[in-house]
Design an enzyme around this catalytic site. Sequence first.
Site, PDB file in Angstrom:
ATOM      1  N   THR B 195       0.962  -1.191   0.021  1.00 27.26           N
ATOM      2  CA  THR B 195       0.002  -0.081   0.027  1.00 27.26           C
ATOM      3  C   THR B 195       0.849   1.307   0.049  1.00 27.26           C
ATOM      4  O   THR B 195       0.618   2.162  -0.763  1.00 27.26           O
ATOM      5  CB  THR B 195      -1.033  -0.025   1.004  1.00 27.26           C
ATOM      6  OG1 THR B 195      -0.172   0.081   2.427  1.00 27.26           O
ATOM      7  CG2 THR B 195      -1.683  -0.965   1.426  1.00 27.26           C
ATOM      8  N   TYR B 229       0.363  12.326   7.075  1.00 31.83           N
ATOM      9  CA  TYR B 229       1.457  11.684   6.289  1.00 31.83           C
ATOM     10  C   TYR B 229       2.467  12.599   6.021  1.00 31.83           C
ATOM     11  O   TYR B 229       3.760  12.179   5.881  1.00 31.83           O
ATOM     12  CB  TYR B 229       0.666  10.966   5.177  1.00 31.83           C
ATOM     13  CG  TYR B 229       0.423   9.486   5.669  1.00 31.83           C
ATOM     14  CD1 TYR B 229      -1.047   9.471   6.214  1.00 31.83           C
ATOM     15  CD2 TYR B 229       1.067   8.504   5.325  1.00 31.83           C
ATOM     16  CE1 TYR B 229      -1.625   8.120   6.297  1.00 31.83           C
ATOM     17  CE2 TYR B 229       0.589   7.057   5.912  1.00 31.83           C
ATOM     18  CZ  TYR B 229      -0.742   7.146   6.286  1.00 31.83           C
ATOM     19  OH  TYR B 229      -1.128   5.985   6.816  1.00 31.83           O
ATOM     20  N   ALA B 240      -3.360   5.334   0.363  1.00 30.55           N
ATOM     21  CA  ALA B 240      -4.703   4.989   0.545  1.00 30.55           C
ATOM     22  C   ALA B 240      -5.032   3.382   0.818  1.00 30.55           C
ATOM     23  O   ALA B 240      -5.598   2.546   0.150  1.00 30.55           O
ATOM     24  CB  ALA B 240      -5.761   5.445  -0.557  1.00 30.55           C
ATOM     25  N   HIS B 241      -4.341   3.154   1.986  1.00 31.21           N
ATOM     26  CA  HIS B 241      -4.097   1.668   2.252  1.00 31.21           C
ATOM     27  C   HIS B 241      -5.501   0.631   1.786  1.00 31.21           C
ATOM     28  O   HIS B 241      -5.310  -0.162   0.956  1.00 31.21           O
ATOM     29  CB  HIS B 241      -4.046   1.277   3.611  1.00 31.21           C
ATOM     30  CG  HIS B 241      -2.908   2.167   4.196  1.00 31.21           C
ATOM     31  ND1 HIS B 241      -1.619   1.888   4.129  1.00 31.21           N
ATOM     32  CD2 HIS B 241      -2.630   3.331   5.001  1.00 31.21           C
ATOM     33  CE1 HIS B 241      -0.686   2.596   4.748  1.00 31.21           C
ATOM     34  NE2 HIS B 241      -1.438   3.635   5.182  1.00 31.21           N
ATOM     35  N   ASP B 242      -6.628   1.342   2.170  1.00 32.46           N
ATOM     36  CA  ASP B 242      -7.712   0.215   2.277  1.00 32.46           C
ATOM     37  C   ASP B 242      -8.410   0.022   0.878  1.00 32.46           C
ATOM     38  O   ASP B 242      -8.854  -0.757   0.305  1.00 32.46           O
ATOM     39  CB  ASP B 242      -8.985   0.591   3.224  1.00 32.46           C
ATOM     40  CG  ASP B 242      -8.409   0.331   4.775  1.00 32.46           C
ATOM     41  OD1 ASP B 242      -7.216  -0.108   4.773  1.00 32.46           O
ATOM     42  OD2 ASP B 242      -9.103   1.031   5.618  1.00 32.46           O
TER      43      ASP B 242
END
Lengths: 318, 318
Positions: B195, B229, B240-242
Amino acid sequence: MKLWFDTDPGVDDALALAFIQQCPQFELVGLSTVFGNASVATTTANALGLCALLGLDAPVFAGAAAPLVGASRLAPEVHGGDGLGGQAAQLPAVRRSVETLPAAEALVQAARQREALHVAAVGPLTNIAQALRLDLALPERIASLTVMGGAFGLHGQSGNVTPCAEANIHNDPLAASEVFAARWRCLRIVGLDATQRVRIPRARLEALAHATPAARLLHRVLQPYIDFYRRYYGVAALVAHDAIALVPLLHPEAFTWRTGPVRVVEGGLAHGQTTQDWQRLGGPVWAGLPDANVAVDADPDTLTPLCLQAWLNAGAPP
Amino acid sequence: MKLWFDTDPGVDDALALAFIQQCPQFELVGLSTVFGNASVATTTANALGLCALLGLDAPVFAGAAAPLVGASRLAPEVHGGDGLGGQAAQLPAVRRSVETLPAAEALVQAARQREALHVAAVGPLTNIAQALRLDLALPERIASLTVMGGAFGLHGQSGNVTPCAEANIHNDPLAASEVFAARWRCLRIVGLDATQRVRIPRARLEALAHATPAARLLHRVLQPYIDFYRRYYGVAALVAHDAIALVPLLHPEAFTWRTGPVRVVEGGLAHGQTTQDWQRLGGPVWAGLPDANVAVDADPDTLTPLCLQAWLNAGAPP
């Protein structure tokens, strides 16, 4: 540069000794041995024999036979039962016998007697931890400590004896914890992240078979070790961990460094794992720990010719 | 592709929902909420509000308020106290209320009722572990499980809440252990290694401020998250990990995968750390564990336009 070499020969330890012998910048003032790649009786005999082979005259001190706590784990599958790929019996007769002083005491004495002593430790850190327990001022007395050990997960590999842990640290995590918590004037940790970046293809090592007598013996010593790595990585190449770990003493610019405190996991699934808090995330368990310099990459184009040149001339005047 | 989405909105969860809404390949059949980025009361309210914002009509089931053992740790410093960067109050009135069935039971029912249900879990794995405890055959009933969680140390970063651990796994290591030990037909783990390879500069997100109403609200939601961040990485960019973790369901080729069993460290310095035995080094504690596919890299050139396109049209018909 006065150098103390703590070692468990060991195939790559032999390559490190040949590198030391060929570098006129080093003055080898003492060698201490430790269990690791083989028993300390074997690594001590090998250290004496390798000094005879290479014409090195430094005193050899026998060190720890086991970690600070627990039992030792040797590596005959990597280094052979004799620690030198079945070639130990081919070493020349030794010139001098092992010293009577235990390794940790000898290191403490050497650090007190000499200005600017540099220490390189390429086996389990038991001797260094014992020296530290004998003299808590050791870190101030020594110019630098360079360790081959650990794995920080860069480039996809986190360990070599377990998925989390590298062999030297896994062999004595408590010793490593104590050593990494001390305030050395300069602490360098050269782990798998750096050493495994330098993979010297077997074909490039063939020249050793036609070089000095010491180089020819090293060539034979290397073959089963390379076979092990071929099975392990699928690449018939030499990964000369301990030799690579010495190079920062002369050429730190051949490595990429990351700064931050380093701790060692003790117990559980990650037993023996090294971790660096380079992002300063850690909270209370990291507070107040000193910084270490961790080699997170190494430049094969610099390191390969440097090592090959030394090994080809092994035993000849530098 | 029938999709169950287990989520803790959460700024990047909101982006993931917008991505789901814009991908006609997905049919969102259920949403379950969990503590994590905020309390489960907050993440449930946010899930309902985001569904209203995006015109999604899936039922929302409230899940775990705390990990299987221990206390929950929320992340207001990243997501804001309301889980959505202070913008939760701007969400439209909800269309439907939360379902009465607990999340784990609802997931078990859905898996029994439907062929080829795909599950994506982007918060702590508590709901999934609870569902597994309710129905040990769940892994066979589900077509795939895709998890956002973990960190395997590639590219230099091992954790984001401690030097060893990523937040979702650290929030419930026992749940993750149980989930990763089960024999899923297809288990994908998308952690920080993947990610964090996709960092979308703030400037590229400005277009959201002039797009659909939902995109405009997302733009405001993002700003404090990017500020976090920027302080953390020194780069004003969106990670935007998810949302990234959903993409393998459609485009697995945009990622690099590594296969091998995965375990989670419980207790000690490395608590919550994920480790994969991709070299098959592990010995007894690894024996018999099933393989997982771990994303060890991601291609930003594929993923950035894919995500931006979805977010710009958020709420509009796909």
